[in-house]
Design a protein around this motif. Sequence first.
Motif, PDB file in Angstrom:
ATOM      1  N   LEU A 125       0.813  -1.217   0.086  1.00 51.48           N
ATOM      2  CA  LEU A 125      -0.111  -0.099  -0.080  1.00 51.48           C
ATOM      3  C   LEU A 125       0.668   1.043   0.166  1.00 51.48           C
ATOM      4  O   LEU A 125       0.437   2.082  -0.525  1.00 51.48           O
ATOM      5  CB  LEU A 125      -0.796  -0.082   1.167  1.00 51.48           C
ATOM      6  CG  LEU A 125      -1.802   1.154   1.424  1.00 51.48           C
ATOM      7  CD1 LEU A 125      -2.604   1.478   0.212  1.00 51.48           C
ATOM      8  CD2 LEU A 125      -2.637   0.939   2.749  1.00 51.48           C
ATOM      9  N   VAL A 128       1.434   2.887  -3.441  1.00 47.65           N
ATOM     10  CA  VAL A 128       0.176   3.242  -4.300  1.00 47.65           C
ATOM     11  C   VAL A 128       0.245   4.781  -4.558  1.00 47.65           C
ATOM     12  O   VAL A 128       0.351   5.388  -3.556  1.00 47.65           O
ATOM     13  CB  VAL A 128      -1.347   2.817  -3.652  1.00 47.65           C
ATOM     14  CG1 VAL A 128      -2.228   3.389  -4.376  1.00 47.65           C
ATOM     15  CG2 VAL A 128      -1.290   1.011  -3.414  1.00 47.65           C
ATOM     16  N   GLY A 186      -3.267 -10.350  -2.984  1.00 48.57           N
ATOM     17  CA  GLY A 186      -3.096  -8.804  -2.664  1.00 48.57           C
ATOM     18  C   GLY A 186      -2.082  -8.201  -3.789  1.00 48.57           C
ATOM     19  O   GLY A 186      -1.394  -8.867  -4.575  1.00 48.57           O
ATOM     20  N   HIS A 189      -2.096  -2.956  -6.910  1.00 51.46           N
ATOM     21  CA  HIS A 189      -3.412  -2.236  -6.685  1.00 51.46           C
ATOM     22  C   HIS A 189      -4.228  -1.755  -7.867  1.00 51.46           C
ATOM     23  O   HIS A 189      -5.152  -1.825  -8.108  1.00 51.46           O
ATOM     24  CB  HIS A 189      -3.134  -1.517  -5.606  1.00 51.46           C
ATOM     25  CG  HIS A 189      -2.668  -2.087  -4.225  1.00 51.46           C
ATOM     26  ND1 HIS A 189      -1.559  -2.614  -4.331  1.00 51.46           N
ATOM     27  CD2 HIS A 189      -2.898  -1.847  -3.012  1.00 51.46           C
ATOM     28  CE1 HIS A 189      -1.179  -2.772  -2.831  1.00 51.46           C
ATOM     29  NE2 HIS A 189      -2.061  -2.308  -2.150  1.00 51.46           N
ATOM     30  N   SER A 193      -7.297  -3.224  -9.700  1.00 53.25           N
ATOM     31  CA  SER A 193      -8.495  -2.328  -9.577  1.00 53.25           C
ATOM     32  C   SER A 193      -9.305  -2.024 -11.067  1.00 53.25           C
ATOM     33  O   SER A 193     -10.286  -1.698 -11.115  1.00 53.25           O
ATOM     34  CB  SER A 193      -8.425  -1.072  -8.317  1.00 53.25           C
ATOM     35  OG  SER A 193      -7.207  -0.255  -9.195  1.00 53.25           O
TER      36      SER A 193
END
Length: 278
Positions: A125, A128, A186, A189, A193
């Motif tokens: 994360l 990102v 995971g 991202h 998405s």
Amino acid sequence: MASHSPRFLSLTRRAFSSSSHGGGVSMVQGASRGIGLEFVKQLLENNDKGHVVATCRNPNASTGLIHLKDKFADRLKILPLDLTVESSIEASALSIKETYGHLNLLINASGILSIPEVLQPETTLNKVEKSSLMLAYEVNAVGPILVIKHMWPLLKVGAGFGTERSPAVVASLSARVGSIGDNRVGGWHSYRSSKAALNQLSKTVSVEFARKKDPIVCILLHPGTVDTDLSRPFQKNVPKEKLFSKEFSVQKMLSIINNVKRDDNGKFFAWDGQEIPW
């Protein structure tokens, strides 16, 4: 979705009714290299009467398309199309309408996963960034849906005419990592998405096609891990038997497309025909 004027549809039908393109007309968006170029090649080789429209951002830079144009001069039309510029999509639709009057197949093959110094799949994360999310969404989700929007009237008129299918087909290349239900590791991202967004947008389009009884089936396809420029930086952990050639993957996906039924509308298929959970 934008509505289309009676005059537009009338002109389109008139062009279609006088068309001599009995082998069907297919469009491959994102055709400069890799999977998209292979779709163009196999569509031309597998149907000696079929016509193919190949689009990409810079056709003059695609030696593969230029080679195919030399070989299939009468059946291959190459057009510039930039997914990030809607006016170029509109221009392509107008050119196709004037030349053929209809479409029977639309393949959205473009996609981005990484760009040196610009976009890299995120492993956490903390990596990102807004710019990566927006770029992936624009190219992988927004662009393909705008292509469907502008090719819609041509697909509606074309249906399955000149092919062995009853409906026209829209097939957009998604990815298994775009499945929310299948996400167990995971990461990635932006790419995940954007493909999930493409899935939702395509599913929504398929619902509208069905409600309006348009002769169009809209599906999503996962090509597997294919040996192309897109996947090459990320192949080291892929088992040899699960790394496909583009020839094999496209052959499998064309088999799905050619055997599609109306009740497949809105479904998400892997290269082997198995449905993938949303």
